[in-house]
Scaffold this active site. Structure first.
Site, PDB file in Angstrom:
ATOM      1  N   GLU A  83       2.845 -36.020  23.420  1.00  0.00           N
ATOM      2  CA  GLU A  83       4.028 -36.711  22.919  1.00  0.00           C
ATOM      3  C   GLU A  83       4.928 -35.735  22.154  1.00  0.00           C
ATOM      4  O   GLU A  83       4.513 -35.159  21.154  1.00  0.00           O
ATOM      5  CB  GLU A  83       3.526 -37.835  21.993  1.00  0.00           C
ATOM      6  CG  GLU A  83       4.501 -38.358  21.000  1.00  0.00           C
ATOM      7  CD  GLU A  83       3.820 -39.294  19.993  1.00  0.00           C
ATOM      8  OE1 GLU A  83       2.580 -39.484  20.058  1.00  0.00           O
ATOM      9  OE2 GLU A  83       4.527 -39.840  19.145  1.00  0.00           O
ATOM     10  N   ASP A  94       3.365 -45.785  16.830  1.00  0.00           N
ATOM     11  CA  ASP A  94       4.218 -45.221  17.869  1.00  0.00           C
ATOM     12  C   ASP A  94       3.408 -44.473  18.912  1.00  0.00           C
ATOM     13  O   ASP A  94       3.650 -44.598  20.106  1.00  0.00           O
ATOM     14  CB  ASP A  94       5.224 -44.246  17.235  1.00  0.00           C
ATOM     15  CG  ASP A  94       6.582 -44.887  17.091  1.00  0.00           C
ATOM     16  OD1 ASP A  94       6.693 -46.100  17.384  1.00  0.00           O
ATOM     17  OD2 ASP A  94       7.518 -44.176  16.682  1.00  0.00           O
TER      18      ASP A  94
END
Ligand code: 0RA
Length: 663
Positions: free
Chosen positions: A445, A529
């Site tokens: 990510e 997230d």
């Protein structure tokens, strides 16, 4: 040894040695001795109760997890016969509990088709239990017999009188067999029992966990649930009046339906067939297939028959009503299934299971039986519901158009992937090793964490592909739209694979021969997230690269949450318990001089720390994604990634392990 020989010698061993063989080679009988095998014992006993219910003699099954992790399964069937068995010179009860495969030998209506994946019977459970107690209510008496490791330790005794009938089996798995764990998981049992309740309508199946108290809730006059302030044992009752129809509603919770009620198909002509289907305004195809109550994750001939019958009848309806006159192009079989949710349950007397996980039905005669039943019933439905029929055809045409529009994009991806030898995405930091078996790719990510990972990795075997923020939610992308996304194209190109193609039986397959890494590791931050991003990537794999998951190539990395430090001593921790323990240990009982650093993201770690904790094959913990619980995964993906907000919020609230860290 060849398969047939193996099975032959297995059955002769069974006759010769009985339950000793089960104890010697338990995996041969219950699959494995891990957590999965442990839970399998419960299913094996419950399957016998389901058989009794299917024969029309039982409508209630109570499963209890006791405090000591023993299990009690109680039904209100006829009760296992307790009289003398004419040939065996012992009670029928003892024969059922000590002779392999004896369970069904008594029943006159011998069309027994339920039975777990291995269908080995209660005697196996008995063999693998330290203690098993059978209690039978029958003919006004209560009979009881005890066993240990499969051997009777008491006679069949009459211990009282009763006016009901039924069987209660209580067993304590043998810890010398189940060496990994003997602790039952409530959710695992609940998921299976729920599934069984939907697949076998009209049976009340209750689960109670004696190990745990929870808040009691009642429904108020508005139907909202309210806490009473009291504590009760954790438990649920599973019951379905309408069976598969309700199963679909459960699986499809949160999507908008195209037609008011699911279509139900029932047939008993050749074999028992039970199907329910619904269309929603989503884009994925969700078909759950079962044979004898076993989830056939890999599908097979029944699934193939269903797909054939469905497209045939819908196509005939569309042509007859001239609904395709304006449509240019041709319909692809998959177009008929965009937005389809279906459950197929068939009963097959002698099922042949094939495939990697032995969950693919092979019996060729089943294809035409299901195909005929499906098209005959669909024809009637469409005849009687022309309006619904039109809505479905419109959806199919939409799917076909979206597919054709996306084809160009797809061809571009294919061309780029195949043609450009040096066509790796610019952001990929590849490894030097070329043997895919030794190679890993980390999907990371964000660019910053990607940079740290590139510094920290083992360049020989570990490749890094940073992904920009949130990748596309494929659950919301029609047709081949997902393949327009640059991040997704990058994943295809880096992995060296092309888009999965459907074969003539309607199964989607990928060519994995050019797969460049045998470990595909998703590495995201340990926060809300990060979980969301991991979930998006997994959804993409689940829908577009299922073969990767099926082959066990997909993993989740688990970065630590804390670093506990005192002087030069450093301990990484993944849970709050570990943190508390490490703090105590380093501080010799006090927390003086001990510092706790909490990692909020991968980017906060140095390259060395990331390597040490999360990437170093010697030390890291990788969680392999399996298809064990594909059903729950499927439901979760649809729910988390679909349109409807309330169930998503509820799920996140119930499962938000990360959200509490700041508290
Ligand atoms: C053998 C014969 C009959 C029933 C059963 C076994 C039976 C087994 C189990 C295991 C759990 N619950 C069960 N309930 C019944 C037929 C009995 C008859 O003919 O009366």
């Amino acid at each position: 040894m060849k398969k047939a020989e193996e099975q032959y010698s297995a059955s002769s061993i069974q006759v010769l040695e009985g339950l000793e063989a089960v104890r010697k080679r338990p995996s041969m009988y219950i699959g494995d001795i891990s957590e999965r095998g442990l839970h399998h014992l419960v299913y094996e006993v419950v399957d016998n109760c389901i058989d009794e219910a299917m024969a029309g003699f039982c409508d209630s099954i109570d499963v209890t997890i006791n405090e000591d992790n023993s299990i009690c399964v109680k039904d209100n069937g006829r009760g296992i016969p307790t009289g003398m068995h004419p040939k065996e010179h012992r009670s029928a009860l003892e024969v059922v509990l000590t002779v392999l495969h004896a369970g069904g030998k008594f029943s006159k209506d011998s069309y027994k088709v339920s039975g777990g994946l291995h269908g080995v019977g209660v005697s196996c459970v008995n063999a693998l239990s330290d203690l098993l107690i059978a209690e039978v209510h029958r003919e006004g008496k209560i009979f009881m017999q005890r066993y240990s490791k499969g051997k009777p330790t008491s006679q069949v005794e009459v211990i009282g009188e009763c006016s009901d009938t039924g069987t209660t089996i209580t067993f304590l798995p043998d810890p010398t067999i189940f060496t990994q764990t003997t602790v039952y998981k409530y959710d695992t049992l609940a998921n299976r029992l729920r599934e069984l309740a939907y697949l076998n309508k009209g049976i009340h199946i209750k689960l109670t966990d004696q190990r745990e108290f929870v808040d009691e809730y009642v429904q108020d006059e508005n139907g909202d649930s309210k806490a009473t302030g009291r504590k009760v044992l954790k438990g649920e009752e599973f019951y379905s009046e309408k069976g598969l129809q309700e199963f679909i509603q459960y699986m499809d919770a949160g999507s908008d339906h195209l037609i008011p009620d699911p279509v139900c198909i029932e047939s008993d002509k050749i074999i028992p067939i039970d199907i329910a289907l619904q269309y929603n305004n989503g884009f994925s195809e969700k078909i759950y297939s079962y044979v004898n109550n076993i989830h056939t994750i890999e599908g097979g001939t029944h699934l193939q028959g269903f797909k054939m019958g469905l497209s045939r009848s819908l196509k005939a309806f569309a042509e007859k009503n001239k609904l395709l006159d304006k449509f240019k192009g041709d319909l692809d079989p998959a177009d008929f299934r965009e937005g389809l949710t279906a459950v197929i349950s068939v009963k097959v007397a002698e099922p042949q299971f094939e495939g990697q996980t032995k969950t693919k039905l092979g019996n060729p005669e089943v294809t035409s039986a299901v195909s005929q039943a499906t098209s005959a019933a669909m024809e009637i439905f469409l005849e009687e519901h022309p309006k619904e029929g039109r809505v479905i055809i419109e959806k199919i045409v939409l799917a076909a158009n979206a597919r054709m529009a996306a084809r160009k994009a797809r061809e571009m991806v294919q061309r780029k992937t195949v043609m450009s030898g040096a066509g790796m995405p610019g952001k990929l930091a590849d490894c030097s090793e070329r043997d895919p078996e030794k190679c890993e790719i980390f999907l990371v990510e964000g660019d910053s964490a990607g940079g740290t990972a590139k510094q920290g990795r083992d360049r020989r075997t570990q490749a890094i592909l940073p992904l920009r923020g949130k990748i596309l939610n494929v659950e919301k992308a029609a047709g081949g739209k997902a393949l327009d996304s640059q991040e997704i194209i990058n994943i295809y190109r880096a992995l060296g694979v092309t888009v999965a193609k459907e074969d003539e039986t309607g199964e989607k397959h990928m060519d994995l021969s050019r797969l460049r890494y045998h470990k595909v590791v998703i590495m995201t931050d340990a926060d809300v997230d990060g979980s969301h991003i991991a979930c998006l990537i997994l959804t993409f794999f689940f829908r577009y690269m299922f073969d990767l998951i099926k082959n066990g190539y997909v993993y989740l990395a688990t970065p630590p949450l804390y670093l506990v430090k005192k002087g030069k001593e450093e301990v990484y921790c993944w849970t709050d318990e570990q943190r508390a323990e490490a703090t105590q240990r380093l501080g010799n009982g006090s927390d003086r001089g001990v510092t706790v650093q909490r990692y909020k993201g991968l980017g906060e770690m140095s390259d060395v720390q990331l390597w040490e904790t999360t990437m170093n094959p010697e030390k890291r913990l990788l969680r392999q994604i399996t298809i064990e619980n594909a059903l729950e995964a499927e439901r979760t993906f649809s729910m988390l990634m679909g349109d409807d907000v309330p169930p998503r919020r509820q799920f996140i609230e119930e499962n938000a392990h990360y959200a509490n860290i700041d508290a």
